[in-house]
Design a protein around this motif. Structure first.
Motif, PDB file in Angstrom:
ATOM      1  N   ILE A 146      -1.742  -8.311  38.975  1.00 32.76           N
ATOM      2  CA  ILE A 146      -0.850  -8.400  40.259  1.00 32.76           C
ATOM      3  C   ILE A 146      -1.619  -9.713  41.161  1.00 32.76           C
ATOM      4  N   ASP A 147      -0.758  -9.944  42.180  1.00 30.62           N
ATOM      5  CA  ASP A 147      -1.455 -11.019  43.095  1.00 30.62           C
ATOM      6  C   ASP A 147      -2.254 -10.716  44.022  1.00 30.62           C
ATOM      7  N   GLY A 148      -3.139 -11.311  44.261  1.00 31.76           N
ATOM      8  CA  GLY A 148      -4.441 -10.721  45.176  1.00 31.76           C
ATOM      9  C   GLY A 148      -5.649 -11.220  44.630  1.00 31.76           C
ATOM     10  N   PRO A 149      -6.781 -10.623  45.385  1.00 26.46           N
ATOM     11  CA  PRO A 149      -7.964 -10.774  44.953  1.00 26.46           C
ATOM     12  C   PRO A 149      -8.424  -9.924  43.602  1.00 26.46           C
ATOM     13  N   ARG A 150      -7.857  -8.932  43.644  1.00 22.91           N
ATOM     14  CA  ARG A 150      -8.114  -7.940  42.378  1.00 22.91           C
ATOM     15  C   ARG A 150      -7.224  -8.334  41.182  1.00 22.91           C
ATOM     16  N   SER A 151      -7.395  -8.015  40.097  1.00 23.30           N
ATOM     17  CA  SER A 151      -6.304  -8.131  39.201  1.00 23.30           C
ATOM     18  C   SER A 151      -5.372  -6.794  39.044  1.00 23.30           C
ATOM     19  N   GLN A 152      -5.820  -5.728  39.557  1.00 21.17           N
ATOM     20  CA  GLN A 152      -4.846  -4.582  39.389  1.00 21.17           C
ATOM     21  C   GLN A 152      -5.046  -3.798  40.842  1.00 21.17           C
ATOM     22  N   PRO A 153      -4.315  -2.919  41.106  1.00 18.83           N
ATOM     23  CA  PRO A 153      -4.455  -2.225  42.344  1.00 18.83           C
ATOM     24  C   PRO A 153      -5.598  -1.507  42.561  1.00 18.83           C
ATOM     25  N   MET A 154      -5.984  -1.463  43.777  1.00 23.87           N
ATOM     26  CA  MET A 154      -7.313  -0.726  44.208  1.00 23.87           C
ATOM     27  C   MET A 154      -7.314   0.768  44.028  1.00 23.87           C
ATOM     28  N   TYR A 155      -6.003   1.142  44.197  1.00 25.85           N
ATOM     29  CA  TYR A 155      -6.091   2.662  43.905  1.00 25.85           C
ATOM     30  C   TYR A 155      -6.184   2.935  42.675  1.00 25.85           C
ATOM     31  N   LEU A 156      -6.158   2.293  41.635  1.00 22.54           N
ATOM     32  CA  LEU A 156      -6.522   2.611  40.321  1.00 22.54           C
ATOM     33  C   LEU A 156      -7.998   2.722  39.894  1.00 22.54           C
ATOM     34  N   GLY A 157      -8.690   1.862  40.855  1.00 22.71           N
ATOM     35  CA  GLY A 157     -10.149   2.097  40.620  1.00 22.71           C
ATOM     36  C   GLY A 157     -10.955   0.918  39.994  1.00 22.71           C
ATOM     37  N   TYR A 158     -11.949   0.923  39.608  1.00 20.59           N
ATOM     38  CA  TYR A 158     -12.719  -0.300  39.264  1.00 20.59           C
ATOM     39  C   TYR A 158     -12.663  -0.430  37.574  1.00 20.59           C
ATOM     40  N   GLY A 159     -12.402   0.686  36.953  1.00 20.49           N
ATOM     41  CA  GLY A 159     -12.463   0.692  35.165  1.00 20.49           C
ATOM     42  C   GLY A 159     -11.374  -0.243  34.791  1.00 20.49           C
ATOM     43  N   VAL A 160     -10.162  -0.277  35.599  1.00 18.62           N
ATOM     44  CA  VAL A 160      -8.749  -1.179  35.015  1.00 18.62           C
ATOM     45  C   VAL A 160      -9.251  -2.440  35.156  1.00 18.62           C
ATOM     46  N   LEU A 161     -10.088  -2.959  36.315  1.00 16.65           N
ATOM     47  CA  LEU A 161     -10.522  -4.331  36.189  1.00 16.65           C
ATOM     48  C   LEU A 161     -10.908  -5.143  35.082  1.00 16.65           C
ATOM     49  N   LYS A 162     -11.632  -4.325  34.069  1.00 10.19           N
ATOM     50  CA  LYS A 162     -12.055  -4.856  32.926  1.00 10.19           C
ATOM     51  C   LYS A 162     -10.923  -5.171  31.812  1.00 10.19           C
ATOM     52  N   ILE A 163      -9.606  -4.733  31.998  1.00  8.09           N
ATOM     53  CA  ILE A 163      -8.746  -4.745  31.065  1.00  8.09           C
ATOM     54  C   ILE A 163      -8.157  -6.334  31.016  1.00  8.09           C
ATOM     55  N   PRO A 164      -8.198  -6.925  29.936  1.00 11.52           N
ATOM     56  CA  PRO A 164      -7.766  -8.385  29.803  1.00 11.52           C
ATOM     57  C   PRO A 164      -6.355  -8.558  30.538  1.00 11.52           C
ATOM     58  N   THR A 165      -6.031  -9.724  31.111  1.00 15.56           N
ATOM     59  CA  THR A 165      -4.817  -9.886  31.542  1.00 15.56           C
ATOM     60  C   THR A 165      -4.143 -10.822  30.440  1.00 15.56           C
ATOM     61  N   VAL A 166      -2.656 -10.734  30.424  1.00 17.92           N
ATOM     62  CA  VAL A 166      -1.660 -11.160  29.739  1.00 17.92           C
ATOM     63  C   VAL A 166      -0.537 -11.953  30.314  1.00 17.92           C
ATOM     64  N   GLY A 167      -0.819 -13.039  30.754  1.00 15.47           N
ATOM     65  CA  GLY A 167       0.203 -13.817  31.475  1.00 15.47           C
ATOM     66  C   GLY A 167       0.500 -13.403  32.908  1.00 15.47           C
ATOM     67  N   SER A 168       1.687 -12.979  33.334  1.00 15.57           N
ATOM     68  CA  SER A 168       2.374 -12.336  34.504  1.00 15.57           C
ATOM     69  C   SER A 168       3.472 -11.518  34.454  1.00 15.57           C
ATOM     70  N   ALA A 169       3.679 -10.603  35.421  1.00 17.46           N
ATOM     71  CA  ALA A 169       4.887  -9.667  35.101  1.00 17.46           C
ATOM     72  C   ALA A 169       6.160 -10.296  34.732  1.00 17.46           C
ATOM     73  N   ALA A 170       6.306 -11.646  35.361  1.00 19.05           N
ATOM     74  CA  ALA A 170       7.520 -12.424  35.493  1.00 19.05           C
ATOM     75  C   ALA A 170       7.459 -13.004  33.984  1.00 19.05           C
ATOM     76  N   GLN A 171       6.380 -13.368  33.434  1.00 17.23           N
ATOM     77  CA  GLN A 171       6.343 -14.044  32.443  1.00 17.23           C
ATOM     78  C   GLN A 171       4.841 -13.569  31.269  1.00 17.23           C
TER      79      GLN A 171
END
Length: 376
Positions: A146-171
């Motif tokens: 997602i856009d912003g300082p964290r790669s994933q929403p804060m309400y999902l916690g810290y563990g999901v931040l370790k998940i590798p990113t794959v492009g963007s939602a649009a592409q």
């Protein structure tokens, strides 16, 4: 220096009092949310209902959590320092199957998906939320950020931040996805090159229609994960929790207003919005002007934002910058909800969210704010 303040409960049946800490205006909404304890000075533990939200895999010591509120242009912030230990449950059992795959019909067609997928790529926040809600977030090997300082929403916690990113939602990046060797891909209908066919060529793919409503979307994504039964149980538990929340808060006696600020738009969140649907499930009433679908307002018709309590949502830094200007204006200050100090800033990814885990986080926000108000 930060100034401590009270957020007092003002239930129309029983009066309780809740103490929180208040800091001076934050220059950045994201920073306020992520670093409130460091920037907020002394904090006072909440004495009311504990926030029950968010955070896959984070082991929090509940006794050490201090929940705070930061003041943003006169609005007390709700949702800081969420307990991230219980948002994602333990892995649920797969649906019964006679073979290694099952057929799932979804927004883009039909797919044969694994009976119990082990390596999942998610292409939307709603898909990651769904994986969390049925206890499979640790099987997610790639996710769009997602856009912003964290790669994933804060309400999902810290563990999901370790998940590798794959492009963007649009592409989404097809090469990155393929390199992760997923056995399942889930998400919304993508706008990238190749669409469903390109994804299906990598791994079985299930795509949901975000226009179908968050509960139907959750059902489709859970079916892709072979967790339809677990999803049905989770939804039933959510509705029970929503009713209990409404009863505990005497929700039917409060008319709540919700407005979302983007860089250029002020939009009241109506009955068709995510927040509007959760409020309805809880039994919170809406002001007369807000009982239809979402609509835009201007400074000239801010009276339509009036309510017993007003929740404000800032969409990113630009939305916060614009929203703060509105909240500091005379027209806003003339609102009864503002003069009565019953304005609360809430997290965009929760209140403008799209998933069961976000819905549960919103219930927790209501617990800590619906019958409260901020004082100096």
């Amino acid at each position: 220096m930060p100034v401590s303040a009270l957020v007092r409960t003002r239930n129309r049946t029983d009066s309780d009092r809740t103490q929180v800490a208040r800091a001076t205006d934050s220059p950045r909404y994201g920073t306020a949310w992520n670093r409130a304890v460091r920037h907020g000075g002394s904090a006072v533990a909440l004495l009311c209902t504990a926030l029950l939200v968010a955070g896959c895999g984070q082991q929090d010591d509940a006794s050490s959590i201090v929940r705070t509120t930061t003041n943003i242009a006169g609005a007390g912030v709700v949702g800081l320092e969420r307990d991230t230990s219980q948002a994602c449950p333990l892995p649920s059992a797969p649906d019964p199957s006679n073979g290694k795959t099952r057929t799932v019909t979804h927004a883009a067609g039909t797919s044969e998906v694994p009976a119990d997928p082990q390596r999942v790529v998610v292409l939307s926040t709603s898909a990651l939320d769904a994986a969390c809600a049925v206890g499979l977030w640790e099987r997610v090997v790639g996710a769009v950020p997602i856009d912003g300082p964290r790669s994933q929403p804060m309400y999902l916690g810290y563990g999901v931040l370790k998940i590798p990113t794959v492009g963007s939602a649009a592409q989404p990046d097809l090469e990155q996805i393929a390199a992760l060797h997923p056995d399942l891909i889930i998400g919304d209908i993508p706008g990238g090159p190749g669409g469903f066919a390109a994804l299906q060529a990598i791994a079985p793919t299930v795509l949901a229609d975000p226009e179908s409503g968050w509960q139907a979307e959750f059902g489709t994504l859970a079916a892709g994960l072979s967790r339809s039964n677990a999803a049905a149980t989770a939804l039933e538990n959510y509705h029970t929790e929503a009713r209990e929340t409404g009863n505990a808060l005497a929700a039917s006696q409060t008319q709540a207003s919700v407005i979302r600020f983007t860089a250029e738009q002020d939009q009241v969140q109506g009955s068709n919005s995510f927040a509007g649907q959760i409020l309805a499930d809880v039994g919170v009433q809406r002001p007369t002007a807000q009982r239809g679908t979402s609509f835009d307002v201007t400074e000239q018709d801010l009276i339509k934002v009036e309510g017993d309590i007003i929740y404000v949502i800032f969409a990113g830094e630009s939305g916060e910058e614009h929203g703060k200007k509105v909240l500091r204006g005379d027209a806003w200050k003339d609102l009864g909800g503002a003069s009565d100090k019953r304005v609360f800033a809430v997290e965009d990814t929760v209140w403008h969210g799209d998933g069961l885990t976000a819905a549960r986080a919103l219930l927790a926000d209501l617990h800590s704010s619906l019958n409260g108000f901020v004082t100096d």
